[in-house]
Design a protein around this motif. Structure first.
Motif, PDB file in Angstrom:
ATOM      1  N   ARG A 137       0.010   2.673   2.287  1.00 45.37           N
ATOM      2  CA  ARG A 137       0.623   2.905   0.897  1.00 45.37           C
ATOM      3  C   ARG A 137      -0.226   3.631  -0.216  1.00 45.37           C
ATOM      4  NH1 ARG A 137       4.863   3.071  -2.354  1.00 45.37           N
ATOM      5  NH2 ARG A 137       4.883   1.676  -3.968  1.00 45.37           N
ATOM      6  N   TYR A 138      -1.660   3.405  -0.154  1.00 42.42           N
ATOM      7  CA  TYR A 138      -2.360   4.072  -1.056  1.00 42.42           C
ATOM      8  C   TYR A 138      -3.431   4.753  -0.552  1.00 42.42           C
ATOM      9  CZ  TYR A 138       0.676   2.714  -5.012  1.00 42.42           C
ATOM     10  OH  TYR A 138       1.744   2.502  -6.154  1.00 42.42           O
ATOM     11  N   GLY A 150       0.234  -2.220   3.742  1.00 38.46           N
ATOM     12  CA  GLY A 150       1.658  -1.533   3.544  1.00 38.46           C
ATOM     13  C   GLY A 150       2.481  -1.651   4.697  1.00 38.46           C
ATOM     14  N   THR A 177       3.972  -4.926   3.953  1.00 40.71           N
ATOM     15  CA  THR A 177       5.083  -4.768   3.151  1.00 40.71           C
ATOM     16  C   THR A 177       6.265  -4.064   3.626  1.00 40.71           C
ATOM     17  OG1 THR A 177       3.531  -4.498   1.414  1.00 40.71           O
ATOM     18  CG2 THR A 177       5.551  -4.249   0.701  1.00 40.71           C
ATOM     19  N   HIS A 212       9.882   3.595   0.169  1.00 38.01           N
ATOM     20  CA  HIS A 212       8.910   3.472  -0.746  1.00 38.01           C
ATOM     21  C   HIS A 212       9.672   3.393  -1.922  1.00 38.01           C
ATOM     22  CE1 HIS A 212      10.477   7.981  -0.882  1.00 38.01           C
ATOM     23  NE2 HIS A 212      10.011   8.087  -2.011  1.00 38.01           N
ATOM     24  N   MET A 250       9.654  -0.127  -2.394  1.00 37.09           N
ATOM     25  CA  MET A 250       8.187  -0.562  -2.799  1.00 37.09           C
ATOM     26  C   MET A 250       7.784  -0.205  -4.369  1.00 37.09           C
ATOM     27  SD  MET A 250       6.022   0.349   0.494  1.00 37.09           S
ATOM     28  CE  MET A 250       6.143  -0.192   2.046  1.00 37.09           C
TER      29      MET A 250
END
Length: 319
Positions: free
Chosen positions: A21-22, A185, A210, A232, A235
């Motif tokens: 995710r990051y 994620g 997630t 995304h 999210m």
């Protein structure tokens, strides 16, 4: 070749968590930085003028002439979300965002580059990260960097969290088994640690991240609105806390709360089943990761804890 090096070029340890995710790292000023795990390779017809004040995107040019965007703007250039692929395959690009020289320098020597892996025992994943060792020349946000990575260490996810929790005295039962549940994620992991910090591998539980929650939400959205939404986008709406799809204005807050309960219940059930043989020995359980905050008020009992800044807890424990 690298230019003449001085002691001021050397960063003894650099930690990076290139997640699904990051991408998160600690910069030379010891600040935590985070950008979206999205990569777009620009072709020769794409024009991109790097805004020096942009905190959400990193622009990379490699020595073979390839250009990449990593972060928020990458998604607007048709970029690939990392959770759609294999983050180890993209590690060579993602990690460049974290290779920052000290202020005033363009040369960088990293003695120990520490990276998170779900399971450091997997040979293919470790080998992919070892390709980061060595010298390279690249441009990061228009700054030409000569980098030399001396060693790469793959560290299991949650190890950093355990170390940090223990050093801060977050485990009240230090003589017991203590657990870490990392909600990532694409997927997550639940692990038990001995008092000496060893992973009890027999208790490992691979859990849904997630993305599985978003799958539940999208199934409901398909019924309610007749269409699904890119993961995304959902999210982002959850992270903002408005639960609204920008293109339609549809508010999916009720869907989210229902799906969160189903998703979190499935995780607790899977963990509880695997950890049942150790139930009488478990002290406390720390919940970390980017999605920890969405279950913080729904923990089953006082033995479960969510630390401050759970999304960066594992990263900070690496240093």
């Amino acid at each position: 070749m690298l230019q003449t090096l001085t002691n001021s070029c050397i960063r003894p340890v650099v930690a990076c968590d290139a997640g699904n995710r990051y991408v998160k790292w600690v910069n030379p000023s010891k600040q935590v930085k985070s950008i979206l795990s999205c990569v777009a390779e620009l072709d020769k017809y794409d024009s991109y003028d790097m805004n020096a004040n942009c905190p959400h995107t990193v622009y990379i040019e490699t020595d073979n002439g390839k250009r990449y965007l990593i972060g928020k703007d990458a998604s607007q250039f048709g970029g690939r979300m990392v959770f759609d692929g294999d983050k180890c395959e993209l590690a060579e690009i993602l990690v460049l965002a974290a290779l920052q020289p000290l202020p005033g320098e363009t040369n960088l020597v990293i003695n120990d580059l520490r990276l998170c892996l779900p399971d450091s025992r997997i040979d293919a994943s470790r080998e992919a990260l070892q390709r980061l060792i060595g010298q390279r020349v690249f441009t990061r946000n228009n700054l030409l960097i000569h980098a030399d990575v001396k060693a790469v260490r793959a560290i299991d996810e949650t190890v950093g969290s355990f170390r940090k929790a223990k050093s801060e005295g977050l485990f009240g039962y230090s003589g017991a088994l203590n657990g870490i549940i990392s909600l990532g994620g694409k997927d997550g992991i639940a692990r038990l640690y001995t008092t000496e910090g060893q992973i009890n591998r027999s208790a490992d539980v691979k859990i849904s991240g997630t993305l599985a929650l978003i799958t539940h939400i999208n199934k409901a959205l398909a019924v309610e609105t007749g269409r699904t939404v890119q993961p995304h986008v959902v999210m982002d709406a959850i992270e903002r806390g408005d639960y609204t799809i920008p293109g339609t204005g549809f508010n999916f807050s009720k869907i989210f709360f229902d799906c969160r309960e189903k998703w979190w219940s499935e995780i607790r059930s899977a963990v509880g089943k695997q950890w049942q043989p150790f139930a009488d020995e478990i002290g406390e359980i720390l919940v970390v990761g980017g999605s920890a905050h969405i279950v913080a008020k729904h923990l089953p009992n006082d033995r479960y804890k969510v630390p401050t800044q759970p999304q960066f807890f594992d990263l900070l424990g690496l240093i």
